[in-house]
Design an enzyme around this catalytic site. Structure first.
Site, PDB file in Angstrom:
ATOM      1  N   LYS A  42       0.798  -1.130   0.285  1.00 19.24           N
ATOM      2  CA  LYS A  42      -0.085   0.054   0.027  1.00 19.24           C
ATOM      3  C   LYS A  42       0.881   1.129   0.006  1.00 19.24           C
ATOM      4  O   LYS A  42       1.909   1.231   0.370  1.00 19.24           O
ATOM      5  CB  LYS A  42      -1.154  -0.086   1.270  1.00 19.24           C
ATOM      6  CG  LYS A  42      -2.184   0.905   1.114  1.00 19.24           C
ATOM      7  CD  LYS A  42      -3.233   0.102   0.537  1.00 19.24           C
ATOM      8  CE  LYS A  42      -4.343   0.704   0.108  1.00 19.24           C
ATOM      9  NZ  LYS A  42      -5.458  -0.023  -0.396  1.00 19.24           N
TER      10      LYS A  42
HETATM   11  P1  NAD Z   1     -13.763   7.319  -3.091  1.00 20.37           P
HETATM   12  O1  NAD Z   1     -12.552   8.275  -2.895  1.00 20.37           O
HETATM   13  O2  NAD Z   1     -14.067   6.982  -4.483  1.00 20.37           O
HETATM   14  O3  NAD Z   1     -14.878   7.540  -2.268  1.00 20.37           O
HETATM   15  C1  NAD Z   1     -14.843   7.507  -0.739  1.00 20.37           C
HETATM   16  C2  NAD Z   1     -16.078   8.306  -0.387  1.00 20.37           C
HETATM   17  O4  NAD Z   1     -16.345   8.183   1.121  1.00 20.37           O
HETATM   18  C3  NAD Z   1     -16.291   9.593  -0.934  1.00 20.37           C
HETATM   19  O5  NAD Z   1     -17.608   9.928  -1.431  1.00 20.37           O
HETATM   20  C4  NAD Z   1     -16.178  10.441   0.557  1.00 20.37           C
HETATM   21  O6  NAD Z   1     -16.810  11.859   0.311  1.00 20.37           O
HETATM   22  C5  NAD Z   1     -16.614   9.560   1.532  1.00 20.37           C
HETATM   23  N1  NAD Z   1     -16.298   9.492   2.722  1.00 20.37           N
HETATM   24  C6  NAD Z   1     -15.144  10.013   3.358  1.00 20.37           C
HETATM   25  N2  NAD Z   1     -15.308  10.292   4.626  1.00 20.37           N
HETATM   26  C7  NAD Z   1     -16.610   9.936   4.896  1.00 20.37           C
HETATM   27  C8  NAD Z   1     -17.356   9.951   6.020  1.00 20.37           C
HETATM   28  N3  NAD Z   1     -16.800  10.214   7.313  1.00 20.37           N
HETATM   29  N4  NAD Z   1     -18.624   9.729   5.898  1.00 20.37           N
HETATM   30  C9  NAD Z   1     -19.126   9.402   4.835  1.00 20.37           C
HETATM   31  N5  NAD Z   1     -18.492   9.286   3.859  1.00 20.37           N
HETATM   32  C10 NAD Z   1     -17.339   9.675   3.803  1.00 20.37           C
HETATM   33  O7  NAD Z   1     -12.837   6.004  -2.641  1.00 20.37           O
HETATM   34  P2  NAD Z   1     -13.173   4.560  -2.646  1.00 20.37           P
HETATM   35  O8  NAD Z   1     -12.270   4.223  -3.901  1.00 20.37           O
HETATM   36  O9  NAD Z   1     -14.773   4.282  -3.195  1.00 20.37           O
HETATM   37  O10 NAD Z   1     -12.728   3.778  -1.504  1.00 20.37           O
HETATM   38  C11 NAD Z   1     -13.603   3.711  -0.307  1.00 20.37           C
HETATM   39  C12 NAD Z   1     -13.461   2.639   0.530  1.00 20.37           C
HETATM   40  O11 NAD Z   1     -13.158   1.276  -0.081  1.00 20.37           O
HETATM   41  C13 NAD Z   1     -11.983   2.907   1.221  1.00 20.37           C
HETATM   42  O12 NAD Z   1     -11.728   2.339   2.360  1.00 20.37           O
HETATM   43  C14 NAD Z   1     -11.078   1.958   0.303  1.00 20.37           C
HETATM   44  O13 NAD Z   1      -9.796   1.563   0.883  1.00 20.37           O
HETATM   45  C15 NAD Z   1     -11.896   0.869   0.031  1.00 20.37           C
HETATM   46  N6  NAD Z   1     -11.877  -0.016  -1.302  1.00 20.37           N
HETATM   47  C16 NAD Z   1     -11.454   0.603  -2.464  1.00 20.37           C
HETATM   48  C17 NAD Z   1     -11.218   0.040  -3.684  1.00 20.37           C
HETATM   49  C18 NAD Z   1     -11.296   0.543  -4.994  1.00 20.37           C
HETATM   50  O14 NAD Z   1     -11.079  -0.060  -5.896  1.00 20.37           O
HETATM   51  N7  NAD Z   1     -11.807   1.738  -5.371  1.00 20.37           N
HETATM   52  C19 NAD Z   1     -10.826  -1.395  -3.261  1.00 20.37           C
HETATM   53  C20 NAD Z   1     -10.904  -1.928  -2.382  1.00 20.37           C
HETATM   54  C21 NAD Z   1     -11.245  -1.399  -1.027  1.00 20.37           C
END
Ligand code: NAD
Length: 420
Positions: free
Chosen positions: A110
């Site tokens: 990471k």
């Molecule tokens: P992203 O940036 O597209 O979305 C994150 C969302 O969460 C945004 O809309 C943001 O405004 C919102 N957010 C932030 N803080 C918040 C809070 N306190 N309350 C409510 N909403 C809040 O990111 P993503 O890629 O969708 O990732 C989200 C989660 O999924 C992370 O934990 C990431 O590690 C995990 N994840 C993502 C992927 C991927 O492929 N995108 C893969 C595995 C895990």
């Protein structure tokens, strides 16, 4: 800053605690534990960036390789003000077990930069990304360590990483990073892979629990990449997404939010807040909504011992990494909530990243249907394997997933032995 560090420190403590629980359940010997528990490499880098004003600002960056026992390290890069080395170590550790759970030939890694990307111009972001890439360049590569998107990093940012790496080596190397735009060797289906994988695990859970997805109510905390795609698939398959949120606020409609319109609204305005036809509610109210399925898809530690007893969902699908603390796990277990743990639930992203890397290495690309059907097969197989361990050992789903992931890494480590 200190308060933030305390929260982030917890994520790594959680990762270590979960490892110990799995290692104990597997009765792993101390030698193997010593070889697989901690990160193999932790790199801290200074990232000086010339801002649009001409001033130079220094950002702190990291790349952690937790494990390369089963293959190259694999894991996203996060741009966020709360990024710390402990958060990155925790996320890298989870990647190791996650890749093993879905049985793809990668280890865990990471990266991250402590920054506020929303306050930076595109030019500043590009200069920061390129400088960071050159700083971690000795560690990354298609056979060594393959970054990908995470919170607030995009296909455009992956394209800059690919370009910086390729320009340094002297020829195009698309397999150094995944989550790229399609025209640069990205895979069809990568953008929606995490949310799609979340959806497949929810479908499997509903089947096991005898819950009809059709007509059930879902709540999505964090309407970003993972959350909005999961919401869209739930909505398209006749579930009602009654609540959604992002960092600026939460919206609710007891009859179900119009998800395609909410996605457009979020794209146009940058937030779900103010969505017409929805009521504004607080983050605490959102988590306590009456629903069958709760999808935490924002950041770590959002469901804690303080709010877990208010959760009314029957299924929690951890789209985010580490959203439920161990103390909350205990509360939810006692209340009979069925939890789909992060290292299983959100593994669709890394699975299609693996497909992207395979396609890049072969210079041969698959159609979207091929990607989806392979993804569905991988997710459903992993779900069954975790569920069977749960049934056989009478443990919860998180421990079962960790036992599967840690067990596979332990097997590989024993077979490779200790060098020198
Ligand atoms: P992203 O940036 O597209 O979305 C994150 C969302 O969460 C945004 O809309 C943001 O405004 C919102 N957010 C932030 N803080 C918040 C809070 N306190 N309350 C409510 N909403 C809040 O990111 P993503 O890629 O969708 O990732 C989200 C989660 O999924 C992370 O934990 C990431 O590690 C995990 N994840 C993502 C992927 C991927 O492929 N995108 C893969 C595995 C895990």
């Amino acid at each position: 800053m200190l308060a933030t560090l305390t929260v982030q420190d917890n994520a790594y403590e959680v990762a270590l605690e979960n490892f110990d629980l799995a290692a104990n359940a597997l009765d792993l010997d101390d030698s193997v534990r010593a070889m697989i528990k901690y990160p193999e490499r932790v790199l801290e880098v200074s990232v000086p960036v010339r801002m649009d004003t001409g001033k130079i600002v220094r950002y702190q960056g990291y790349r952690v390789q937790h494990s390369t026992k089963r293959g190259p390290a694999k894991g996203g890069i996060r741009f966020h003000p709360n990024v710390t080395v402990d958060e990155v170590k925790a996320l890298a550790t989870w990647m190791t077990w996650k890749c093993a759970v879905v049985n793809i030939p990668f280890g865990g890694g990471k990266g991250g930069i402590t920054c506020s990307p929303k306050e930076m111009s595109l030019g500043e972001l590009e200069r920061m990304t390129r400088r960071y890439t050159s700083a971690i360049l000795p560690l990354i590569g298609p056979q060594q360590d393959i970054p990908a998107p995470d919170v607030y990093t995009t296909p455009q940012i992956m394209a800059w990483i690919m370009d910086t790496y390729s320009m340094t080596k002297g020829y195009p190397i698309s397999g150094v990073v995944t989550g790229k735009p399609i025209c640069l060797g990205g895979s069809l289906g990568r953008n929606e892979a995490t949310g799609r994988g979340v959806y497949y695990t929810i479908v499997s859970s509903c089947e096991k629990l005898g819950i009809s997805l059709k007509g059930s109510r879902a709540v999505v905390q964090g309407f970003g990449n993972a959350g909005s795609v999961a919401a869209h698939l739930l909505d398209s398959n006749q579930a009602y997404v009654v609540g959604a949120s992002d960092s600026r606020g939460c919206v609710y409609n007891k009859l179900g939010l119009d998800i395609p319109k909410l996605m457009m609204f979020k794209e146009q305005t940058g937030t779900v807040v103010g969505f017409p036809g929805a009521e504004a509610i607080s983050p605490a109210e959102l988590l306590a909504l009456d629903c069958e399925i709760l999808v935490p898809a924002a950041l770590e530690n959002t469901i804690t011992a303080e709010n877990a007893h208010r959760v009314r969902a029957k299924i929690i699908a951890e789209a985010a990494n580490g959203p439920v603390t161990p103390a909350a796990d205990r509360v939810l277990n006692e209340r009979g909530v069925f939890l789909i743990p992060d290292i299983l639930c959100n593994a669709g992203g890394v699975t299609v990243s693996y497909f992207e890397w395979v396609q890049d290495e072969q210079h041969l690309f698959w159609d979207a249907q091929d990607v989806y059907s392979r993804l569905e097969r991988v997710m459903k197989t992993a779900f069954e394997e975790v569920y069977n361990i749960r049934q056989e050992h009478k443990v919860d789903m998180r421990l079962a997933a960790n036992m599967l992931g840690v067990g596979r890494v332990a097997d590989a480590t024993r077979l490779r032995g200790l060098y020198p």
